[in-house]
Design a protein around this motif. Structure first.
Motif, PDB file in Angstrom:
ATOM      1  N   LEU A   1       8.023  13.742 -13.353  1.00 11.73           N
ATOM      2  CA  LEU A   1       6.678  14.128 -13.785  1.00 11.73           C
ATOM      3  C   LEU A   1       5.680  13.002 -13.518  1.00 11.73           C
ATOM      4  N   LYS A   2       6.104  11.764 -13.830  1.00 16.20           N
ATOM      5  CA  LYS A   2       5.208  10.625 -13.612  1.00 16.20           C
ATOM      6  C   LYS A   2       4.941  10.418 -12.119  1.00 16.20           C
ATOM      7  N   GLU A   3       6.007  10.434 -11.306  1.00 17.58           N
ATOM      8  CA  GLU A   3       5.831  10.258  -9.863  1.00 17.58           C
ATOM      9  C   GLU A   3       5.025  11.411  -9.268  1.00 17.58           C
ATOM     10  N   GLY A   4       5.226  12.608  -9.810  1.00 21.01           N
ATOM     11  CA  GLY A   4       4.462  13.759  -9.346  1.00 21.01           C
ATOM     12  C   GLY A   4       2.980  13.606  -9.622  1.00 21.01           C
ATOM     13  N   LEU A   5       2.652  13.024 -10.769  1.00 18.47           N
ATOM     14  CA  LEU A   5       1.244  12.784 -11.103  1.00 18.47           C
ATOM     15  C   LEU A   5       0.634  11.716 -10.204  1.00 18.47           C
ATOM     16  N   ILE A   6       1.425  10.681  -9.890  1.00 19.36           N
ATOM     17  CA  ILE A   6       0.942   9.640  -8.982  1.00 19.36           C
ATOM     18  C   ILE A   6       0.626  10.255  -7.623  1.00 19.36           C
ATOM     19  N   HIS A   7       1.491  11.172  -7.181  1.00 20.89           N
ATOM     20  CA  HIS A   7       1.235  11.875  -5.914  1.00 20.89           C
ATOM     21  C   HIS A   7       0.011  12.784  -6.040  1.00 20.89           C
ATOM     22  N   PHE A   8      -0.117  13.478  -7.145  1.00 21.22           N
ATOM     23  CA  PHE A   8      -1.206  14.437  -7.346  1.00 21.22           C
ATOM     24  C   PHE A   8      -2.575  13.779  -7.214  1.00 21.22           C
ATOM     25  N   VAL A   9      -2.714  12.547  -7.712  1.00 24.65           N
ATOM     26  CA  VAL A   9      -4.027  11.880  -7.708  1.00 24.65           C
ATOM     27  C   VAL A   9      -4.262  11.062  -6.443  1.00 24.65           C
ATOM     28  N   SER A  10      -3.279  11.023  -5.526  1.00 27.19           N
ATOM     29  CA  SER A  10      -3.357  10.157  -4.345  1.00 27.19           C
ATOM     30  C   SER A  10      -4.457  10.599  -3.395  1.00 27.19           C
ATOM     31  N   ARG A  11      -4.749   9.737  -2.417  1.00 28.47           N
ATOM     32  CA  ARG A  11      -5.902   9.935  -1.531  1.00 28.47           C
ATOM     33  C   ARG A  11      -5.834  11.241  -0.758  1.00 28.47           C
ATOM     34  N   ASP A  12      -4.656  11.583  -0.196  1.00 30.62           N
ATOM     35  CA  ASP A  12      -4.553  12.793   0.606  1.00 30.62           C
ATOM     36  C   ASP A  12      -4.431  14.050  -0.249  1.00 30.62           C
ATOM     37  N   ALA A  13      -4.195  13.871  -1.545  1.00 28.27           N
ATOM     38  CA  ALA A  13      -4.109  15.024  -2.453  1.00 28.27           C
ATOM     39  C   ALA A  13      -5.459  15.174  -3.171  1.00 28.27           C
ATOM     40  N   MET A  14      -5.501  15.000  -4.481  1.00 28.91           N
ATOM     41  CA  MET A  14      -6.746  15.228  -5.211  1.00 28.91           C
ATOM     42  C   MET A  14      -7.722  14.051  -5.160  1.00 28.91           C
ATOM     43  N   ASN A  15      -7.235  12.893  -4.683  1.00 27.39           N
ATOM     44  CA  ASN A  15      -8.104  11.744  -4.404  1.00 27.39           C
ATOM     45  C   ASN A  15      -8.936  11.343  -5.632  1.00 27.39           C
ATOM     46  N   ILE A  16      -8.250  11.070  -6.735  1.00 26.12           N
ATOM     47  CA  ILE A  16      -8.931  10.661  -7.965  1.00 26.12           C
ATOM     48  C   ILE A  16      -8.945   9.137  -8.029  1.00 26.12           C
TER      49      ILE A  16
END
Length: 667
Positions: A431-446
């Motif tokens: 879940l934690k790694e998934g969130l890190i991916h979710f906010v990454s530049r190529d994803a949601m870019n937060i």
């Protein structure tokens, strides 16, 4: 104090400050304590504030960084900044010397210099004043980074030479500055720089000069472009003259009478490079006599009178203390070697990749082993092999666990995979790694939601799922370490802005197995809404070009999960966009410049990120790959294109500039 008195005092202060700075930053031999330097600088700043009309471009006060720029201007080099050919072994060096000797009648001597791993720049002085600094760019056109280079304190803002002179050098980041910068970035939740070269280049390409000023960069000057002083006969004399003018040159250069002397110099520095406070990746060898340089001339790309010897990847020996396990966002359990700290390729290494259990078995790596490690590409540490002859009998064979180290669920090995995987969807590590991916530049870019902030949010139990990110409130964030009012406001704004992202970013951010950024864009442009994709059958997905059965099966299974349905319902309720905002598949012209073409991207681009350029090419029917081969149709080259450009030219691949890409996109 009247203006005339102020001018006289300002001149005296500048002369003193320049002297102190030269002693400290160039000669490494300060004559006064730091406090005296700081006191004089404050006195100068106060006077210039009181009499702003006395401020000049070469005042030491201008090193602190001016106002941010909107963009970098292009600069044409009057004398091309050519790259060097490479040598990789002793035989290559001897062949270079043989060719040079055959190309001139006189006996040749050489100058050897350390090849600094930084950013090549040119500095132009007119009437003794520093007026322009630029990157190498493609060799003929660079970028004007004068404001940033003024902040490098080892660059003199004025010299004792009235003629126009353009000098070349390598700007770099010393190890001490690099380590300090990465510590600060990690504390702020930012990704650390991979190596000092990237850090130096990134610092000098900041639009805000104050950022460059804070990075403590340095420079060594090694040559000239435009030169009107005339009487010098050799490169070694030029290096001496550059030092006389106040430039910082690398003190380790050596004049060599024979190629055997050159090879001795190379061997010496192969062993001594870890002792330096900066990165070097080889040795530059030049014909010393300037007339002979002119006689030897150039090829289409490189001078015939110089070559760069590249060091091989450095291998070192250390001890494997233990093997740690980490769980990634897809559930894969990855072993990492924990090592006795050792210095390799310029940095201290304590951890190295072991990839998977099969590799550990194949290389017979055991706990307590003496192991050989290197940095792949001089960046990523990996364990190459165990040194069996050093075994004492106390080493222990390593076995992967049967249960997930994060949640205790049974680990499984899926068909045709070498990795062990945790398939518990509620595994906290996933879940934690998934969130890190979710906010990454190529994803949601937060922006601002780095790994450290995500970890804190998990520790404080403020988030458990993606949806929880969009429920965070100001008071939640203010309780975290190093989260003040401003950073909290910025983060909340970034989270809120991400709600408007196009559907493909959300799809990629969800981390559906086998669905990368390209597949997410294809799915989003085809189905257009999240609801349509959720309802799509296996056959609907495989009917799309490039969508295979394995990916289609993964997508259908993902959207069938009750937890996924609940998550998407919550995200919709929280205001996240569920529609595709890009060009529709049917809107893309059937025949474009990229239709059916294999394209490679290389170098830094001014107007696009690499991922943006990739997306645009793919939207116009092109396929983007990572390496140049005989199957490549087009290479699109930005700044510092490097080896891919060389290979494209060898294979006859069409090379486009960023401007040509923009012209195609503008239609």
């Amino acid at each position: 104090m009247n203006k005339q008195q102020a001018q006289q005092h300002v001149n005296e202060l500048r002369e003193l400050i320049n002297q102190y700075g030269h002693e400290y930053y160039v000669l490494d031999n300060p004559s006064v304590p730091d406090s005296e330097y700081d006191r004089k600088m404050q006195e100068l700043l106060k006077l210039e504030e009181e009499f702003p009309e006395l401020i000049t471009a070469d005042s030491p006060s201008q090193r602190i960084g001016g106002e941010p720029l909107d963009a970098f201007q292009k600069v044409q080099h009057n004398v091309a900044m050519m790259s060097l050919g490479n040598a990789f072994n002793e035989n290559d060096l001897r062949n270079f010397a043989r060719r040079a000797n055959e190309g001139t009648d006189e006996r040749i001597s050489f100058v050897c210099e350390l090849k600094i791993d930084g950013l090549a720049v040119s500095l132009t002085y007119e009437n003794g004043k520093f007026v322009r600094g630029a990157t190498r760019g493609d060799g003929t056109t660079g970028e004007d980074i004068t404001s940033n280079l003024r902040t490098v304190r080892s660059i003199p803002l004025s010299i004792r030479e009235e003629n126009t002179i353009e000098v070349r050098g390598e700007a770099f980041m010393p190890h001490k500055s690099f380590l300090k910068l990465n510590e600060q970035r990690e504390e702020n939740g930012d990704d650390p720089f991979a190596n000092p070269r990237n850090a130096a280049a990134g610092s000098l390409r900041q639009l805000d000069p104050k950022i460059a000023a804070s990075r403590n960069l340095d420079i060594f000057l090694y040559g000239v472009g435009e030169w009107q002083t005339g009487t010098l006969e050799s490169h070694s004399e030029r290096l001496d003259y550059l030092q006389e003018l106040g430039f910082k040159t690398n003190p380790e250069w050596r004049r060599c009478d024979t190629i055997d002397d050159v090879i001795d110099y190379v061997k010496y520095w192969e062993g001594k490079r870890p002792d330096l406070n900066y990165e070097i990746d080889g040795i530059v060898v030049k014909v010393d006599n300037l007339d002979q340089q002119e006689e030897l001339g150039f090829t289409a790309k490189n001078p015939r009178w110089a070559i760069a010897y590249k060091f091989p990847a450095e291998e070192v020996i250390t001890t494997l203390r233990e093997i740690e396990l980490s769980v990634g966002r897809t559930g894969v359990v990855t072993p990492t070697a924990v090592l006795e700290p050792v210095r390799v390729a310029g940095t201290t290494v304590q951890r190295a990749s072991l990839h998977n259990e099969d590799l550990i078995r194949e290389r017979d790596i055991r706990l307590g082993d003496t192991v050989v490690i290197k940095k792949a590409g001089d960046i990523i540490p990996e364990v190459l092999r165990a040194v069996e002859e050093k075994r004492t009998g106390d080493e222990k064979e390593f076995f992967m666990p049967e249960e997930c180290p994060a949640c205790g669920s049974e680990l499984v090995r899926l068909e045709e995979e070498v990795a062990l995987r945790c398939i518990n969807p509620n595994c906290p590590a996933q879940l934690k790694e998934g969130l890190i991916h979710f906010v990454s530049r190529d994803a949601m870019n937060i922006d601002g939601l780095g790994e450290k902030v995500i970890s804190q949010l998990f520790r404080e139990e403020l988030i458990h799922t993606i949806a929880d990110l969009y429920r965070l409130e100001r008071d939640d964030l203010l309780q975290l370490e190093r989260m003040g009012e401003k950073s909290t406001s910025n983060l909340l704004q970034a989270i809120d802005a991400s709600r408007e992202n196009s559907l493909e970013r959300l799809l990629f951010g969800l981390g559906i197995r086998f669905v990368g950024s390209k597949a997410a864009r294809t799915l989003a442009s085809h189905f257009e809404t999240m609801e349509s994709l959720q309802q799509a059958a296996f056959e609907d997905i495989t009917a799309i070009n490039e969508m295979g059965e394995k990916m289609a099966d993964s997508i259908v299974r993902y959207f069938a999960e009750d937890e996924v349905k609940q998550l998407l319902y919550e995200l919709d309720e929280l205001g996240l966009n569920m529609e595709y905002k890009g060009p529709k598949a049917q809107d893309v012209e059937e025949d474009t410049a990229f239709s059916g073409k294999t394209v490679v991207l290389t170098g830094k681009m001014e107007h696009f990120t690499r991922s943006e350029a990739k997306a645009l090419v793919e939207q116009l029917g092109g396929s983007v790959t990572g390496s140049v081969s005989k199957n490549t149709d087009i290479l699109i080259a930005g700044e510092d294109a490097g080896s891919k450009m060389d290979k494209a030219e060898q294979l006859g691949v069409a090379v486009w500039s960023e401007q040509q890409l923009r012209e195609v996109l503008d239609g």
